[in-house]
Enzyme design. Sequence first.
Site, PDB file in Angstrom:
ATOM      1  N   GLU A 183       0.858  -1.203   0.000  1.00  0.00           N
ATOM      2  CA  GLU A 183       0.000   0.000   0.000  1.00  0.00           C
ATOM      3  C   GLU A 183       0.891   1.249   0.000  1.00  0.00           C
ATOM      4  O   GLU A 183       1.921   1.275   0.684  1.00  0.00           O
ATOM      5  CB  GLU A 183      -0.836  -0.027   1.290  1.00  0.00           C
ATOM      6  CG  GLU A 183      -1.682   1.215   1.544  1.00  0.00           C
ATOM      7  CD  GLU A 183      -2.315   1.233   2.945  1.00  0.00           C
ATOM      8  OE1 GLU A 183      -1.675   0.762   3.920  1.00  0.00           O
ATOM      9  OE2 GLU A 183      -3.447   1.729   3.058  1.00  0.00           O
ATOM     10  N   LYS A 200      -9.402   1.972  -2.113  1.00  0.00           N
ATOM     11  CA  LYS A 200      -9.656   1.441  -0.766  1.00  0.00           C
ATOM     12  C   LYS A 200     -11.019   1.861  -0.235  1.00  0.00           C
ATOM     13  O   LYS A 200     -11.359   3.053  -0.226  1.00  0.00           O
ATOM     14  CB  LYS A 200      -8.547   1.927   0.170  1.00  0.00           C
ATOM     15  CG  LYS A 200      -8.575   1.346   1.574  1.00  0.00           C
ATOM     16  CD  LYS A 200      -7.312   1.798   2.326  1.00  0.00           C
ATOM     17  CE  LYS A 200      -7.203   1.229   3.714  1.00  0.00           C
ATOM     18  NZ  LYS A 200      -5.939   1.656   4.371  1.00  0.00           N
ATOM     19  N   CYS A 241      -4.972  -3.010   2.821  1.00  0.00           N
ATOM     20  CA  CYS A 241      -4.705  -2.908   4.260  1.00  0.00           C
ATOM     21  C   CYS A 241      -5.917  -3.178   5.137  1.00  0.00           C
ATOM     22  O   CYS A 241      -6.313  -4.309   5.313  1.00  0.00           O
ATOM     23  CB  CYS A 241      -4.055  -1.568   4.589  1.00  0.00           C
ATOM     24  SG  CYS A 241      -3.300  -1.617   6.227  1.00  0.00           S
TER      25      CYS A 241
HETATM   26  N1  CDV Z   1      -3.111   1.419   6.532  1.00  0.00           N
HETATM   27  C1  CDV Z   1      -4.068   0.842   7.276  1.00  0.00           C
HETATM   28  O1  CDV Z   1      -5.209   0.658   6.822  1.00  0.00           O
HETATM   29  N2  CDV Z   1      -3.736   0.479   8.523  1.00  0.00           N
HETATM   30  C2  CDV Z   1      -4.722  -0.053   9.429  1.00  0.00           C
HETATM   31  C3  CDV Z   1      -4.610   0.551  10.785  1.00  0.00           C
HETATM   32  C4  CDV Z   1      -5.700   0.154  11.712  1.00  0.00           C
HETATM   33  C5  CDV Z   1      -3.352   0.541  11.423  1.00  0.00           C
HETATM   34  C6  CDV Z   1      -4.724  -1.571   9.461  1.00  0.00           C
HETATM   35  O2  CDV Z   1      -5.828  -2.124   9.508  1.00  0.00           O
HETATM   36  O3  CDV Z   1      -3.686  -2.213   9.462  1.00  0.00           O
END
Ligand code: CDV
Length: 320
Positions: free
Chosen positions: A47, A124, A174
Amino acid sequence: MSRTLTVAAAQLGPIQRAEGRNSAIARMVRLMERAQARGAELVVFPELALTTFFPRHYLENRAEADLWFETSLPSNETAPLFDAARRLNLSFHLGYAERTPDGHHYNTAVLVNPAGQIMLKYRKVHLPGHAEFDPKRAVQHLEKRYFEVGNLGFPVIRAPLGHLDGVNTGMMICNDRRWPESWRVLGLQSVELVMLGYNTPSLNQAASGFEAPHLRVFHSHLSIQAGAYQNATFAVAVAKAGTEDGNELFGHSIIVNPQGEIIAQATTWDDELIVADCNLEQCQLGRTTIFAFDKHRRPEAYTAITAQTGAADPPVWTPG
Ligand code: CDV
């Protein structure tokens, strides 16, 4: 013909705020060269792979953050990735911050073929964090400030990948990996290979309760392994890792098979390549037996999933 695709997860070590895109991209090209030498046909990057994970930085003037966004792909700066793909006959997955010509901002990923064509784009959907500066947090997580919610759904495409004519390919980014809904929507399109990049800090900075640091990696792997198993798909989950702008990202990139087993795992917090042979025939067992969706799913019992967002209180039991 064998349906085994050789896939590389190209974990990136930290990219500091002061580091230019050119340096990050040179590192990525080196990883592509190493991937090709190891027989990979597809390279998956994390990401927001071109810059530091900038949502940790609060900029009062939102427009100043545009320096972290790409307005076109390829651009002069990202062209070396496309050149390397052509030279090495590799497809690649890239996560980046996208600013559209009409001024919208997304946390985006694309799948690019060796000819430089974008075969699939995803924006996203599950944006974690907050939109305003949060004084309670030691480190900010301002994805809701810098990005809009993705408007492309969770698309899957049957695309030529490597020596294979067609691979059912999907993406998430993510935080999406923690939501079974993301996986199921991909599963309902017969996905065989899910690519996902992530930037996840080693510590929960939300300051609303204790979360033991060892559980951070556990929850990430748990979500990916369960999602892959329950939807009979391979998953390639690729991290940015190490101490970036003073903040630790936990790495632990993995490749998972449709049984939910980890078949390759990164062990450093650096630029690191992990490679696995993914026999896509292995998706058949789950999808024709325990997860034969057409035989066993009961959507009429799942209406709450799309009808509501938050959890409702259940009725209170009363005697008789
Ligand atoms: N980049 C992300 O989406 N990070 C999130 C947060 C909660 C740290 C994750 O779900 O890993």
